[in-house]
Each structure stands twice: as C-alpha cells, then as structure tokens.
Design a protein around this motif. Structure first.
Motif, mmCIF file in Angstrom:
data_model
loop_
_atom_site.group_PDB
_atom_site.id
_atom_site.type_symbol
_atom_site.label_atom_id
_atom_site.label_comp_id
_atom_site.label_asym_id
_atom_site.label_seq_id
_atom_site.Cartn_x
_atom_site.Cartn_y
_atom_site.Cartn_z
ATOM 1 N N LEU A 198 -72.823 -42.568 50.026
ATOM 2 C CA LEU A 198 -71.435 -42.120 49.985
ATOM 3 C C LEU A 198 -71.361 -40.755 49.301
ATOM 4 C CD1 LEU A 198 -69.635 -45.416 48.854
ATOM 5 C CD2 LEU A 198 -69.840 -44.516 51.180
ATOM 6 N N PRO A 199 -70.578 -39.807 49.848
ATOM 7 C CA PRO A 199 -70.517 -38.460 49.281
ATOM 8 C C PRO A 199 -69.303 -38.220 48.376
ATOM 9 C CG PRO A 199 -69.588 -38.417 51.467
ATOM 10 C CD PRO A 199 -69.949 -39.875 51.179
ATOM 11 N N PHE A 200 -69.421 -37.226 47.523
ATOM 12 C CA PHE A 200 -68.290 -36.681 46.767
ATOM 13 C C PHE A 200 -68.466 -35.166 46.734
ATOM 14 C CE2 PHE A 200 -71.554 -37.410 43.524
ATOM 15 C CZ PHE A 200 -71.571 -36.189 42.870
ATOM 16 N N VAL A 201 -67.454 -34.449 46.282
ATOM 17 C CA VAL A 201 -67.557 -32.994 46.151
ATOM 18 C C VAL A 201 -67.163 -32.549 44.746
ATOM 19 C CG1 VAL A 201 -66.772 -30.738 46.982
ATOM 20 C CG2 VAL A 201 -67.158 -32.597 48.613
ATOM 21 N N SER A 202 -65.917 -32.802 44.365
ATOM 22 C CA SER A 202 -65.410 -32.278 43.098
ATOM 23 C C SER A 202 -65.575 -33.282 41.961
ATOM 24 C CB SER A 202 -63.929 -31.922 43.232
ATOM 25 O OG SER A 202 -63.152 -33.107 43.374
ATOM 26 N N ILE A 203 -65.318 -32.820 40.742
ATOM 27 C CA ILE A 203 -65.371 -33.698 39.584
ATOM 28 C C ILE A 203 -64.347 -34.813 39.711
ATOM 29 C CG2 ILE A 203 -63.907 -32.030 38.340
ATOM 30 C CD1 ILE A 203 -66.360 -34.574 36.780
ATOM 31 N N SER A 204 -63.169 -34.499 40.250
ATOM 32 C CA SER A 204 -62.144 -35.526 40.435
ATOM 33 C C SER A 204 -62.591 -36.560 41.460
ATOM 34 C CB SER A 204 -60.828 -34.871 40.871
ATOM 35 O OG SER A 204 -59.837 -35.849 41.125
ATOM 36 N N ASP A 205 -63.173 -36.106 42.572
ATOM 37 C CA ASP A 205 -63.707 -37.038 43.577
ATOM 38 C C ASP A 205 -64.697 -38.004 42.928
ATOM 39 O OD1 ASP A 205 -62.309 -35.520 45.395
ATOM 40 O OD2 ASP A 205 -64.083 -34.576 46.279
ATOM 41 N N TYR A 206 -65.620 -37.421 42.169
ATOM 42 C CA TYR A 206 -66.688 -38.210 41.553
ATOM 43 C C TYR A 206 -66.134 -39.296 40.646
ATOM 44 C CZ TYR A 206 -70.475 -39.414 38.352
ATOM 45 O OH TYR A 206 -71.382 -40.109 37.578
ATOM 46 N N LEU A 207 -65.210 -38.932 39.780
ATOM 47 C CA LEU A 207 -64.692 -39.907 38.822
ATOM 48 C C LEU A 207 -63.880 -41.004 39.499
ATOM 49 C CD1 LEU A 207 -63.747 -37.500 35.897
ATOM 50 C CD2 LEU A 207 -65.636 -39.142 35.968
ATOM 51 N N HIS A 208 -63.111 -40.665 40.514
ATOM 52 C CA HIS A 208 -62.389 -41.691 41.278
ATOM 53 C C HIS A 208 -63.370 -42.654 41.946
ATOM 54 C CE1 HIS A 208 -58.044 -40.921 41.193
ATOM 55 N NE2 HIS A 208 -58.333 -39.626 41.079
ATOM 56 N N GLU A 209 -64.418 -42.100 42.563
ATOM 57 C CA GLU A 209 -65.410 -42.939 43.246
ATOM 58 C C GLU A 209 -66.164 -43.818 42.246
ATOM 59 O OE1 GLU A 209 -66.074 -43.061 46.525
ATOM 60 O OE2 GLU A 209 -65.257 -41.228 47.408
ATOM 61 N N LEU A 210 -66.573 -43.228 41.128
ATOM 62 C CA LEU A 210 -67.333 -43.977 40.126
ATOM 63 C C LEU A 210 -66.524 -45.136 39.583
ATOM 64 C CD1 LEU A 210 -69.769 -44.347 38.231
ATOM 65 C CD2 LEU A 210 -68.702 -42.679 36.689
ATOM 66 N N ARG A 211 -65.269 -44.882 39.239
ATOM 67 C CA ARG A 211 -64.438 -45.949 38.689
ATOM 68 C C ARG A 211 -64.261 -47.081 39.694
ATOM 69 N NH1 ARG A 211 -58.117 -45.713 36.738
ATOM 70 N NH2 ARG A 211 -57.859 -45.032 38.896
ATOM 71 N N ALA A 212 -63.977 -46.736 40.944
ATOM 72 C CA ALA A 212 -63.748 -47.761 41.967
ATOM 73 C C ALA A 212 -64.997 -48.595 42.210
ATOM 74 C CB ALA A 212 -63.275 -47.098 43.260
ATOM 75 N N ILE A 213 -66.145 -47.930 42.335
ATOM 76 C CA ILE A 213 -67.385 -48.648 42.633
ATOM 77 C C ILE A 213 -67.811 -49.505 41.445
ATOM 78 C CG2 ILE A 213 -69.845 -48.363 43.148
ATOM 79 C CD1 ILE A 213 -69.051 -45.840 44.746
ATOM 80 N N ALA A 214 -67.652 -48.983 40.232
ATOM 81 C CA ALA A 214 -68.025 -49.763 39.043
ATOM 82 C C ALA A 214 -67.227 -51.065 38.976
ATOM 83 C CB ALA A 214 -67.801 -48.935 37.782
#
Length: 394
Positions: free
Chosen positions: A162-178
């Motif tokens: 799964l990809p991300f680009v920005s710092i905001s993308d990353y943190l949203h993805e990390l929180r959801a997946i965790a």
C-alpha cells in the motif's frame, strides 16, 4: 452527603488531544477507505490462520508547501526505502505475512534488485525467439530466483503493498492499519522503518495555489488593463525578477521563508491505543556517533515500546544497535576482516559505533537485514511467550 463532595477533574490526555486535533485538521488521503478494506481482508485472513504479521513502513514522507490537493513544491528526504524493502523480503523468508506501507515510487520488495540498479532495467533483458522478451543469460538465474520468491509471496497472499505520499497520508494510514491489527494480539509486529518528517505546514497556513518564485503575479494583477485582470509583463518587468540578479543583497520579495510546525509524536498513541498488544519496533538514525545510543534510549524510555534499532548514516549498511528494555545494548554487524593502523585486528565486538574509516570499501558482502530480521524475530518470539505468561497469571 457524598454527592456534595466535589469530584476531582481528571487531567487532560494531552496525547489524545494532539491526536484529535491533528487528524481533524489534516484530511485523510483519498484512497484511505480502499486501503482500509484491503488491509482488513489481508489482516483478518492471517489472523484466522494464527500467523504472525508484520507492518513494515518504508521510504520518506513529503511535506507539501503549497496547494495541498495539487502540490508543486514539497520538502523531502533522501530515503529510497532500501531498509524497509529489504527487510520485507527477509520477513517473508522468516514466515511472516508482510503488509508493506511504502512511499509511492520508493523501493519495493523483490523489484528493488533491478529498479535500484545503476543500469537501466531494460539492460537486464533481451529479445528472444518469436518476438519474446527474455532475461539476458548472465542475469537469468538471479532474476528467476527473485521472480519465484515474489510470485510465491503474492500467490499465497503473504504480501500486501500500500502506498502513501505525504506525512499526513502516512499518519492516517498508520493509525488505521494499527487499529486493524489488534485482532492479531502479540503476533502483530510493527516495524517502523519509514523516514518520517519532523515538521509540516498545517493546512490552514498552506498556500492555495503554487508558491510563485517572484512577485511578478502581483505586479500583473495591479497593472491589469484588459478587464480580466490579466496582462503579459514586458521584457523589462521579467528581467526585474531574474533569479540571477547580480545584486549582492537578495530582496525579501525573492526569498522563501517557511514557518513549519513540529509533527506530533504519535508513538505514544500507537503503543497505548492504536496497537496496545503488538510489538513495536522503531528506528533512530543519527549522524553523530556520540549521541546514537543515548537518543535511542531516550526514545525507548519516553514511548515505552519494545525495541529501538539505532544506526548511523555513514555505517548503516554495516552495523546497527538494538536497544530494548531490560537488555544490554546489542550491536549487530556484518562480519569483515581488517586490521587497524598498527596491524592488530580491529575489535568488531565493541559496544560502540565503529569508525567508518575502518570499514572496507564498497558494499558489505551480505545485506545487514539478513542479520537484523532473525534477531527481531527472536525478540518477537520472546515477546509472544511473555505475553502469554502474563495472560495466564492474570
């Protein structure tokens, strides 16, 4: 009466407040719902099988400077995702299912062997019989081996990318997946190898459109005479904004001054709320060897997670240090034979960083991730066992 006794107001949870503020102010990536669906199916599949699963984060995070939805300028870092992509392959070899959350266009497991090469990918190929495309003879055996490992991982549903680009993308993805990993319990491992930005621009301070390199646009607007607010500047006006002006003092109108806010540290939230049962591994990259271990221990004490892997920019391919609670610092090094200036063998077992000048030239003979991942797996096994023991005692 007891009801007349004023109750004490509990202190505010600053970590929770920071989390709410950040995620409410920074919109999620457009594909988050799709990624959540894919991640949930992948995680549930392996949770039902009782399999260990690792979330590997990889690559750098961008910090947009303008036009959040159509960014032109952004801050980035040097990370190509080598550590994460390489680690993912060794986790697969160790029997883990791997959810690979990576910076878009950074290195991927398996394909990294060719996309990160100095040669063009097409140099590995040649034309075969009947207009087919085949690997060149000198590369065929290795390419076949890599292809078989990749196909095995995908065919057995052991790898999700799964990809991300920005710092905001990353943190949203990390929180959801965790949060989605919670059904895994202690079998879930979070291996946070992404190079996460420390600063960002809040959306309410971000320019709506591309930041102009000069104030020519303002001049155009002020001198508009065509009824539409548009006028083509003259040659003289264009030269006024020439970036190669020989004037020794750069006018303030030509400078770009950026006011950045610190990105909230969400590792505490991750440990206590997002994935409270999973084992969490973070990385600490430094350039100063005198502070590496101290900074790693500070991070461990502050966030109370399970392992910090410290590494220096100059020696990261040759050595890392494991800093974990209640354990002696453990240096993991690629073995090499070399004598010091006096001819005596170098002490490669010492509990401090090696001098980069003592290392052989070129790349190590083996990838250090081939040593890191078995060591992480060993700690993860102990973590699962200790978690089970605590549950039985309770």
């Amino acid at each position: 009466m007891l009801s007349d006794i004023p109750s004490e107001t509990p202190p505010p949870d600053l970590a929770a407040l920071a989390e709410d503020h950040y995620f409410n102010a920074n919109p999620p990536p457009k594909d988050l719902d799709k990624h959540i669906k894919l991640a949930k199916e992948f995680i549930d599949f392996h949770a039902a099988a009782g399999r260990r699963l690792v979330l590997v984060t990889s690559g750098g995070t961008t910090v947009p400077l303008d036009a959040e939805k159509q960014t032109v300028r952004f801050i980035d870092n040097f990370s190509a995702g080598t550590r994460g992509a390489t680690s993912a392959e060794y986790f697969l070899e160790a029997g883990y299912a791997v959810l690979f959350l990576h910076r878009q266009f950074s290195l991927l497991p398996f394909s990294r062997h060719y996309t990160h090469a100095t040669d063009c990918f097409l140099d590995f190929l040649q034309e075969g019989p009947n207009n087919s495309v085949v690997a060149r003879d000198e590369y065929a055996a290795k390419m076949l081996g890599v292809l078989r490992k990749y196909r095995d991982a995908r065919d057995r549903n052991m790898l999700l990318v799964l990809p991300f680009v920005s710092i905001s993308d990353y943190l949203h993805e990390l929180r959801a997946i965790a949060h989605l990993m919670q059904p895994l319990g202690p079998r879930g491992l979070l291996y946070l190898a992404a190079a996460v930005s420390d600063f960002f621009i809040p959306p309410d301070r971000m320019a709506e459109h591309k930041i102009q390199s000069t104030d020519a646009v303002d001049s155009v607007k002020k001198n508009s005479n065509d009824g539409r607010g548009v006028r083509t500047p003259s040659v003289e006006e264009e030269e006024t904004f020439d970036n190669f002006d020989s004037s020794p003092a750069v006018p303030r109108s030509k400078r770009l001054v950026i006011d950045l806010d610190p990105v909230p540290k969400f590792l505490k939230n991750l440990v206590e709320g997002w994935s409270p049962q999973g084992m969490i591994v973070s990385f600490k990259l430094e350039t100063d060897p005198s502070i590496l271990v101290r900074k790693a221990k500070y991070s461990l004490d502050r966030y109370q997670h399970h392992l910090v892997i410290g590494n220096l920019l100059s020696t990261r391919k040759w050595e890392v240090v494991f800093v974990s609670p209640g354990s002696k610092d453990r240096w993991i090094r690629v073995p090499f034979n070399k004598n010091g200036p006096d001819g005596a063998p170098l002490d490669t077992e010492k509990d401090e960083p090696l001098d980069p000048k003592s290392l052989p030239e070129g790349d190590p003979p083996i990838e250090i991730e081939s040593l890191i991942i078995p060591a992480v797996q060993e700690l993860h096994t102990k973590y699962i066992q200790s978690y089970g023991e605590k549950k039985e005692q309770a």
